[in-house]
Every structure is written in C-alpha cells, then in structure tokens.
Design a protein around this motif. Structure first.
Motif, mmCIF file in Angstrom:
data_model
loop_
_atom_site.group_PDB
_atom_site.id
_atom_site.type_symbol
_atom_site.label_atom_id
_atom_site.label_comp_id
_atom_site.label_asym_id
_atom_site.label_seq_id
_atom_site.Cartn_x
_atom_site.Cartn_y
_atom_site.Cartn_z
ATOM 1 N N ASP A 1 -7.581 7.557 -2.507
ATOM 2 C CA ASP A 1 -7.550 6.793 -1.650
ATOM 3 C C ASP A 1 -7.166 7.145 -0.256
ATOM 4 O OD1 ASP A 1 -8.178 4.426 -3.096
ATOM 5 O OD2 ASP A 1 -6.392 4.606 -4.155
ATOM 6 N N ILE A 2 -7.726 6.836 0.808
ATOM 7 C CA ILE A 2 -7.410 6.980 2.248
ATOM 8 C C ILE A 2 -6.600 5.789 2.527
ATOM 9 C CG2 ILE A 2 -8.140 7.483 4.802
ATOM 10 C CD1 ILE A 2 -10.485 8.621 3.428
ATOM 11 N N ILE A 3 -5.157 5.871 2.916
ATOM 12 C CA ILE A 3 -4.306 4.906 3.214
ATOM 13 C C ILE A 3 -3.494 5.053 4.873
ATOM 14 C CG2 ILE A 3 -3.931 4.009 1.112
ATOM 15 C CD1 ILE A 3 -1.640 5.698 1.135
ATOM 16 N N PRO A 4 -3.241 4.018 5.322
ATOM 17 C CA PRO A 4 -2.511 4.195 6.849
ATOM 18 C C PRO A 4 -1.455 5.110 6.890
ATOM 19 C CG PRO A 4 -3.279 1.975 6.213
ATOM 20 C CD PRO A 4 -3.446 2.691 4.964
ATOM 21 N N CYS A 5 -0.398 4.945 5.816
ATOM 22 C CA CYS A 5 0.690 5.752 5.671
ATOM 23 C C CYS A 5 1.221 5.353 4.375
ATOM 24 C CB CYS A 5 1.698 5.091 6.728
ATOM 25 S SG CYS A 5 2.495 3.466 6.672
ATOM 26 N N ASN A 6 2.393 5.948 3.988
ATOM 27 C CA ASN A 6 2.843 5.991 2.554
ATOM 28 C C ASN A 6 3.458 4.494 2.363
ATOM 29 O OD1 ASN A 6 5.547 5.860 3.843
ATOM 30 N ND2 ASN A 6 5.991 8.329 3.713
ATOM 31 N N LEU A 7 3.626 3.508 3.206
ATOM 32 C CA LEU A 7 3.952 2.115 2.454
ATOM 33 C C LEU A 7 2.994 1.704 1.655
ATOM 34 C CD1 LEU A 7 4.962 0.507 6.061
ATOM 35 C CD2 LEU A 7 6.571 1.393 4.044
ATOM 36 N N PHE A 8 1.688 2.199 1.732
ATOM 37 C CA PHE A 8 0.512 1.662 0.956
ATOM 38 C C PHE A 8 -0.109 2.321 -0.066
ATOM 39 C CE2 PHE A 8 0.768 0.178 5.563
ATOM 40 C CZ PHE A 8 1.002 -1.171 5.315
ATOM 41 N N TYR A 9 0.876 3.201 -0.859
ATOM 42 C CA TYR A 9 0.422 3.803 -1.977
ATOM 43 C C TYR A 9 0.231 2.592 -3.182
ATOM 44 C CZ TYR A 9 1.485 8.631 -0.810
ATOM 45 O OH TYR A 9 1.617 9.839 -0.286
ATOM 46 N N GLU A 10 -1.087 2.798 -3.769
ATOM 47 C CA GLU A 10 -1.379 1.974 -4.926
ATOM 48 C C GLU A 10 -1.608 0.521 -4.481
ATOM 49 O OE1 GLU A 10 0.792 2.860 -8.551
ATOM 50 O OE2 GLU A 10 -0.065 4.853 -8.665
ATOM 51 N N ASN A 11 -1.882 0.373 -3.104
ATOM 52 C CA ASN A 11 -2.140 -0.821 -2.689
ATOM 53 C C ASN A 11 -3.493 -1.203 -2.200
ATOM 54 O OD1 ASN A 11 -1.993 -3.541 -1.460
ATOM 55 N ND2 ASN A 11 0.276 -3.091 -0.413
ATOM 56 N N PRO A 12 -4.326 -1.697 -3.079
ATOM 57 C CA PRO A 12 -5.913 -1.889 -2.598
ATOM 58 C C PRO A 12 -6.137 -2.489 -1.517
ATOM 59 C CG PRO A 12 -5.524 -2.826 -4.865
ATOM 60 C CD PRO A 12 -4.216 -2.034 -4.511
ATOM 61 N N GLU A 13 -5.202 -3.348 -1.016
ATOM 62 C CA GLU A 13 -5.592 -4.288 -0.083
ATOM 63 C C GLU A 13 -5.326 -3.622 1.313
ATOM 64 O OE1 GLU A 13 -3.796 -8.292 2.151
ATOM 65 O OE2 GLU A 13 -2.601 -7.479 0.363
ATOM 66 N N PHE A 14 -4.576 -2.499 1.297
ATOM 67 C CA PHE A 14 -4.708 -1.755 2.416
ATOM 68 C C PHE A 14 -5.183 -0.231 2.289
ATOM 69 C CE2 PHE A 14 -1.405 -5.185 3.126
ATOM 70 C CZ PHE A 14 -1.720 -5.437 4.255
ATOM 71 N N SER A 15 -5.960 -0.123 1.540
ATOM 72 C CA SER A 15 -6.732 1.127 1.381
ATOM 73 C C SER A 15 -7.996 1.081 2.159
ATOM 74 C CB SER A 15 -7.162 1.512 -0.163
ATOM 75 O OG SER A 15 -7.886 2.539 -0.304
ATOM 76 N N TYR A 16 -8.451 1.995 2.969
ATOM 77 C CA TYR A 16 -9.309 2.156 3.683
ATOM 78 C C TYR A 16 -10.686 2.320 2.803
ATOM 79 C CZ TYR A 16 -6.594 3.258 7.816
ATOM 80 O OH TYR A 16 -5.544 3.127 8.779
ATOM 81 N N GLY A 17 -10.572 3.108 1.861
ATOM 82 C CA GLY A 17 -11.545 3.527 0.864
ATOM 83 C C GLY A 17 -11.246 4.566 0.028
ATOM 84 N N ASN A 18 -12.179 5.149 -0.966
ATOM 85 C CA ASN A 18 -11.679 6.298 -1.787
ATOM 86 C C ASN A 18 -12.893 7.240 -1.570
ATOM 87 O OD1 ASN A 18 -11.814 7.647 -4.302
ATOM 88 N ND2 ASN A 18 -9.873 6.556 -4.637
ATOM 89 N N ILE A 19 -12.106 8.431 -1.462
ATOM 90 C CA ILE A 19 -13.193 9.695 -1.122
ATOM 91 C C ILE A 19 -13.842 9.891 -2.296
ATOM 92 C CG2 ILE A 19 -11.910 10.561 0.645
ATOM 93 C CD1 ILE A 19 -10.692 12.674 -1.339
ATOM 94 N N ASN A 20 -13.615 9.469 -3.671
ATOM 95 C CA ASN A 20 -14.468 9.698 -4.922
ATOM 96 C C ASN A 20 -15.713 8.774 -5.010
ATOM 97 O OD1 ASN A 20 -12.820 11.416 -6.426
ATOM 98 N ND2 ASN A 20 -11.097 9.733 -6.373
ATOM 99 N N GLN A 21 -15.664 7.711 -4.110
ATOM 100 C CA GLN A 21 -16.835 6.677 -3.900
ATOM 101 C C GLN A 21 -17.573 6.849 -2.746
ATOM 102 O OE1 GLN A 21 -14.538 3.378 -4.461
ATOM 103 N NE2 GLN A 21 -13.912 3.990 -6.565
ATOM 104 N N GLN A 22 -17.065 7.352 -1.379
ATOM 105 C CA GLN A 22 -17.587 7.242 -0.521
ATOM 106 C C GLN A 22 -17.164 8.464 0.545
ATOM 107 O OE1 GLN A 22 -15.782 3.043 0.712
ATOM 108 N NE2 GLN A 22 -17.914 2.958 1.822
ATOM 109 N N GLY A 23 -17.904 9.057 1.301
ATOM 110 C CA GLY A 23 -17.649 9.858 2.266
ATOM 111 C C GLY A 23 -16.578 9.823 3.141
ATOM 112 N N PHE A 24 -15.749 10.671 3.855
ATOM 113 C CA PHE A 24 -14.563 10.375 4.780
ATOM 114 C C PHE A 24 -15.270 9.726 6.173
ATOM 115 C CE2 PHE A 24 -11.679 10.991 7.830
ATOM 116 C CZ PHE A 24 -10.217 11.060 7.416
#
Length: 351
Positions: free
Chosen positions: A278-301
């Motif tokens: 997951d690409i996230i804004p900062c470490n407040l949002f680990y394992e919080n899908p609402e605030f994930s920009y996206g996942n590099i396993n599914q999309q490019g950076f």
C-alpha cells in the motif's frame, strides 16, 4: 565528516519541486520510505507501530524492483528502508538497496543492526548515503529491557557498529554512520553513556531525540523535558571535528509549542510504501484502506499517484485537518515552511 541537519527540513534545496507544487498544488515525491517487511526480531517498548501486531508479511521482490525503477523515472530522489519491521529480515534487502542506487536514487536505512554480518555489510554498505542504528540504551541490561530481547544482543550490536565503521573506513565508502537514541523514562540516565560509546566506536553522529506518541500506539510515555535541559549541553559537549552529538531540542520545542498550521502541506513530497504494497500518506494510516492511495501489487506507482483515489484521500485529509496527528512528525518542519510560503509574514520581502 559530513555534518548532518537532523532537526530541520531540506525543501529549500529543491526549489523546482516546490515551485511546481505552488503552481499546480501537487508534485511527485522527493522522498519515499519503504517497509520491506512487517516482521521484527525485537519488541521495543516504545514501538509506535505496536498496534500492527508484527504480522509475517514481506513485500514482493519483483514488484518492489519494478516500483523502484518507476519511482526513479518520476523524479524520486531518495528512499529509506525502515517501515513497520526490521528491513534486514527481508531476504532481498541487499537487492533492493542496490537496485535503488542503480536507478540513481540516494539510499538510506534505519535498523536495529543485530542481523548484520560481513556478507550483508559488503552487499549493502557501498550503496548507502547513510545508515542509522537504533540503540536506545547504554548498557546491555537496559537495552534488553527496552528492546525486549536478550542482553547478548547489545554486545552483538556494538560489535556490528564497530565492524560497519571499520569496513566503511577501509573501503572509503561514502556512507554516514549514525546512532539514534529515543528518550523515554527508562533510559534517561544512559544518553551520555551511549554518546560516549558511539564516539569511541567511531560512528559519525548520534541523535538524542524526544518521544512522540503515535495516536494508535499501545504505549505512551511522559517526560518533563524542562527537567532534562542539561542534556543538550552535556550531549553536545562530545562533538568535535570527527563526531557530531545532536540533542534534538528543536523537536522538543515543536512538541511543546504546538503547530502553527492546520493542514498537512507536505504530503505531495513524501510517500510511505508498506510491506503489503500500500502507498499511504504517513504512518497514521497503516492498514486503513480508506486512506490508501493504492497498492503497487495492483497498479504502477505513477498510476496510483495520479489517480482519482489519491485525490480523494488528499481531499479527505485536508478536510480532516491535523488535530489527530502526532505532536511532531516527520513532515512537521516541512509543513511549517510550506505554510509560511502559503501565508507569508509582513516582513518576508526584507531579505
């Protein structure tokens, strides 16, 4: 020896990126922090991410290499391998470091250092701009208590730091070697002891930094910094032309005075990639899908960074404000600078 600026930001050295942000309101990040694994060989009592539970997840190696290449093409200047676990636990950490450097990015690592051996040092050290060892104690007894590990680990760490210095000096590698000491009530009396040890080992610097509670963390420590103001002078008295001893008093002051801004301006300049991808804004949002920009396993950076999902997350964060943020986070100095650019003082034109 390279003197470091540990208590400030460096956006002033990236005027084109800042200008692009001022003009367009967004940009690609300058710096990305990467968690290679959720696993850790220690259970530090101050761990900000203890709420994650140290689950056995490693970042996918092929995806990571592809992402590093893409990040470099997009203008990312630097990466740090740290994140939610111990980076040396990933079997391909050496490959990640070498790949990052191959594509022109500066590379750093924060580690507890226990897992270093001659082979890993030779694979990693030549490519690093800097490495920082988290030590947090001056004796094996206190180290074992704080890192919740065996006392023998302390002597292993001291040996590994000495070996790192020796290899760097012998091969004339460019890496700056540092030590980090997080102030908590259990180790206050050992800050000077570790500073002395670090200087004797031959590292380049030590940073004595204040504790800042993560809002989701199970731990919380209270320190009256006004009662330990003497530490700054005592710690920094060890500095000389070959060794820099830093007491992070600017961070202490920021913690005490609060923030003078009401939104996180620095998010476009920084990203965090978790072990799950997951690409996230900062470490407040680990394992919080609402605030994930996206996942590099599914999309490019690039696709993630320019996506509508990321725009939605940034909008939510702007509306949310900073009331739930840490007292002094990694982006705090950047935010103060960027807030000043957005809201200039009346005398700023008198240079």
């Amino acid at each position: 020896m390279k003197r470091i600026e540990a208590d400030n930001h460096k956006l002033v050295f990236h005027p084109k990126r800042v200008w692009g942000w001022l003009e367009k309101g967004d940009c690609f990040p300058i710096y990305v922090e990467i968690g290679t694994t959720n696993r850790c060989n220690h259970r530090c009592i101050f761990c900000a991410l203890d709420f994650l539970g140290y689950k056995p997840v490693d970042i996918d190696s092929k995806v990571m290499q592809k992402t590093l290449e893409e990040m470099a093409c997009l203008g990312v200047k630097s990466v740090m391998f740290a994140g939610e676990g111990e980076p040396l636990l990933h079997k391909n950490i050496s490959l990640f470091v070498q790949t990052s450097k191959k594509y022109g990015m500066d590379v750093s690592m924060t580690t507890n250092g226990i897992l270093f051996n001659q082979k890993k040092l030779e694979e990693i050290l030549p490519y690093l701009s800097w490495i920082r060892f988290s030590v947090d104690a001056g004796t094996s007894e206190t180290y074992a208590q704080i890192h919740r590990t065996n006392k023998k680990d302390f002597e292993k760490l001291i040996s590994n730091m000495y070996q790192t210095v020796q290899l760097r000096n012998e091969k004339i590698y460019p890496a700056t070697i540092g030590v980090q000491f997080l102030l908590i009530p259990q180790n206050l009396k050992e800050a000077l002891l570790l500073t002395k040890k670090a200087k004797e080992i031959g590292v380049d610097n030590i940073q004595i930094k204040p504790y800042s509670h993560h809002p989701l963390s199970k731990n919380e420590f209270k320190i009256d910094y006004s009662k330990i103001e003497y530490l700054k002078e005592d710690v920094e008295s060890y500095s000389d032309k070959n060794f820099q001893a830093i007491y992070r008093d600017n961070t202490v002051h920021r913690l005490q005075e609060g923030k003078d801004y009401n939104e996180c301006y620095g998010l476009p300049f920084f990203a965090l990639i978790t072990a799950k991808g997951d690409i996230i804004p900062c470490n407040l949002f680990y394992e919080n899908p609402e605030f994930s920009y996206g996942n590099i396993n599914q999309q490019g950076f690039k696709e993630i960074w320019l996506s509508e999902k990321r725009k939605e997350v940034i909008k939510k964060l702007k509306e949310r404000g900073i009331k739930e943020c840490r007292g002094s986070c990694r982006l705090d100095p950047l935010n103060r600078y960027l807030h000043r650019l957005k809201n200039p003082h009346p005398h700023d034109n008198f240079i």
